[in-house]
Motif scaffolding. Structure first.
Motif, short mmCIF file in Angstrom:
data_model
loop_
_atom_site.label_atom_id
_atom_site.label_comp_id
_atom_site.label_asym_id
_atom_site.label_seq_id
_atom_site.Cartn_x
_atom_site.Cartn_y
_atom_site.Cartn_z
N LYS A 304 14.40 -3.34 26.08
CA LYS A 304 15.16 -3.87 24.95
C LYS A 304 16.62 -4.10 25.32
O LYS A 304 17.19 -5.16 25.01
CB LYS A 304 15.06 -2.90 23.76
N GLN A 305 17.25 -3.12 25.97
CA GLN A 305 18.65 -3.27 26.35
C GLN A 305 18.84 -4.46 27.27
O GLN A 305 19.85 -5.18 27.18
CB GLN A 305 19.14 -1.99 27.03
N ASN A 306 17.87 -4.70 28.16
CA ASN A 306 17.95 -5.86 29.05
C ASN A 306 17.91 -7.15 28.25
O ASN A 306 18.66 -8.10 28.52
CB ASN A 306 16.81 -5.81 30.06
N GLY A 311 21.30 -11.80 25.28
CA GLY A 311 21.70 -12.52 24.07
C GLY A 311 20.84 -12.30 22.86
O GLY A 311 21.12 -12.85 21.79
N ALA A 312 19.77 -11.50 22.96
CA ALA A 312 18.94 -11.22 21.79
C ALA A 312 19.73 -10.40 20.78
O ALA A 312 20.58 -9.59 21.15
CB ALA A 312 17.67 -10.47 22.20
N ASP A 314 20.05 -7.45 18.07
CA ASP A 314 19.40 -6.14 17.92
C ASP A 314 18.50 -6.09 16.69
O ASP A 314 17.33 -5.70 16.77
CB ASP A 314 20.49 -5.06 17.82
N VAL A 315 19.03 -6.47 15.51
CA VAL A 315 18.28 -6.30 14.28
C VAL A 315 17.05 -7.20 14.22
O VAL A 315 16.09 -6.91 13.50
CB VAL A 315 19.19 -6.54 13.05
N GLN A 316 17.06 -8.31 14.96
CA GLN A 316 15.94 -9.23 14.92
C GLN A 316 15.09 -9.18 16.20
O GLN A 316 14.15 -9.96 16.34
CB GLN A 316 16.44 -10.67 14.71
N PHE A 317 15.40 -8.25 17.09
CA PHE A 317 14.68 -8.20 18.36
C PHE A 317 13.22 -7.81 18.15
O PHE A 317 12.91 -6.81 17.51
CB PHE A 317 15.34 -7.19 19.30
#
Length: 337
Positions: A304-306, A311-312, A314-317
Motif C-alpha cells: 500500500k505504501q508503495n 500517487g494513489a 489513501d482513503v480511496q486506495f
C-alpha cells in the motif's frame, strides 16, 4: 491513524463512514499495536506530537483536543463505542468488509452506496440493496454477453452483468467509468445494482476469462475452509508457466505455517466451480495449477505504501486483487517470506 483512533475513542464515536474498509482495518491495527500509548494519551490535557507531524497539522489537532476536553476519559475502552461501519462492501472491498464484521463482533457493516467522484449512482435501500439514483444520473447498460447495444432500464434482466455508461447533470455525457454491475431486482421500476468489478479486473491466458470477483470468492472460500486469516493477496498470471501465482500474506502466529499446496488445490477447485472456461482449460492441460507464494508479515502495508508513493489516494486506495499484467510482480517478489 494513531490520532484518528485517539479521537474516535475520546469522542465516543459510534459510527464511522469511509469509502474503503481497509481504512477501518488500519484503525483497528493501530489500536492493537499502540494500545498502551493510546491509553496514556487519553489522560493528557495537551497531546504529544509523537510522529513529528507538520506544525500546521499539529496545531489543528492540538486545538481540537483542547476543545474536546478529553483528558477526563481515563477509563474509556479503545474504540469501545463503535457500533456501525458504513463503507463499500462490493467488489474487491467485500473481502475486507467481511473481515471487519469478524473483528468488530456486535457491530454492523452497512453499504455506503455505489457512487463516483462526480456523482452518486445508487442509493442504499435497507442493508444490502442499492437502487439507481435516477434523479441524479441517466444510465445506459452494455451487456457483457450477447447483444452489445446499450440498453435502458426496462430492458435489463435479473442477474445479468452489464458495463454501466453514465450521463449526469454536471456535464459528463455517456461517460464509461469502466465498472461492471449486476442487476439485483427493481424498486418501482428503477433497477437495483450491485458493483461486481472494474472492466480491467480480468485475465485471459488461454481463454479462461478469469475475473477479479471470482478470484476474491475463491480466496474467501479458502480462508474459511482452511482456517487461514488472509491479510493481503494479489493474483498475477505467469504466462510462461501458463498458470496463476497467488501472492498471499497470511496472519499466522510466529512459528506456525500452512500447506501451500493444499491452499493452491482448494483455490483451483473453487475456480473450476465458478468458471466453466477455467475448468475446461485446466481439464485439457492448457492451464496449469496455480501456485501460492507466501509473503512476509506486513507485506500488504508495504504494498500500500508503495502505491501511495506512486500517487494513489489513501482513503480511496483499493488493492487490485487480480492484475493481468506483471507491473507489480517484482515488487511482490521482494516481499517473499
Amino acid at each position: 491513524y494513531y490520532y484518528y483512533c485517539l479521537f474516535i475513542t475520546a469522542c465516543g464515536c459510534r459510527c464511522l463512514v469511509t469509502p474503503n474498509p481497509t481504512t477501518v482495518m488500519e484503525v483497528l491495527d493501530t489500536a492493537a499495536l499502540h494500545r498502551e500509548s493510546l491509553r496514556h494519551d487519553l489522560r493528557l490535557e495537551r497531546l504529544e506530537n509523537r510522529f513529528d507531524l507538520p506544525e500546521t497539522t499539529w496545531q489543528q489537532l492540538d486545538a481540537a483536543w483542547l476543545d474536546l476536553g478529553a483528558s477526563v476519559l481515563v477509563d474509556r475502552e479503545l474504540l469501545g463505542d463503535l457500533r456501525t461501519i458504513v463503507t463499500w462492501t462490493g467488489g474487491s472491498c467485500g473481502f475486507f468488509a467481511r473481515r471487519l464484521a469478524e473483528r468488530l463482533p456486535g457491530s454492523r457493516v452497512l453499504e455506503l452506496g455505489y457512487l463516483a467522484t462526480d456523482s452518486p449512482i445508487c442509493v442504499p435501500v435497507g442493508i444490502s440493496r442499492q437502487v439507481l439514483a435516477a434523479d441524479s444520473v441517466f444510465a445506459e447498460f452494455i451487456p457483457l454477453e450477447g447483444d452489445t447495444q446499450p440498453q435502458k432500464y426496462a430492458e435489463l434482466e435479473q442477474g445479468k452483468l452489464y458495463e454501466i455508461i453514465l450521463t449526469n447533470r454536471y456535464g459528463l455525457y455517456r461517460y464509461a467509468i469502466r465498472d461492471i454491475v449486476r442487476v439485483n431486482g427493481k424498486i418501482f421500476g428503477s433497477p437495483c445494482l450491485e458493483f461486481v468489478r472494474k472492466t480491467v479486473g480480468f485475465s485471459n491466458i488461454t481463454g479462461e476469462k478469469l475475473s477479479e470477483d471470482q478470484v476474491c470468492t475463491a480466496l474467501a472460500t479458502c480462508e474459511t475452509a482452511l482456517g487461514l486469516p488472509i491479510d493481503f493477496f494479489v493474483v498475477i498470471p505467469d504466462l510462461e508457466s501458463r498458470g496463476y501465482d497467488i501472492f498471499c500474506e497470511v496472519g499466522l502466529k510466529a512459528g506456525h505455517s500452512y500447506d501451500t499446496k493444499k491452499f493452491a488445490e482448494k483455490f483451483d477447485a473453487v475456480l473450476c466451480e465458478l468458471n466453466v472456461e477455467y475448468r475446461s482449460k485446466r481439464g485439457d492441460g492448457r492451464l496449469h495449477q496455480p501456485r501460492v507464494i507466501p509473503l512476509m508479515t506486513g507485506a500488504g502495508q508495504r504494498y500500500k505504501q508503495n502505491m501511495l508513493t506512486r500517487g494513489a489516494r489513501d482513503v480511496q486506495f483499493k488493492v487490485r486483487h487480480l492484475q493481468p499484467d506483471s507491473t507489480n510482480r517484482q515488487l511482490l517478489m521482494s516481499m517473499i517470506s
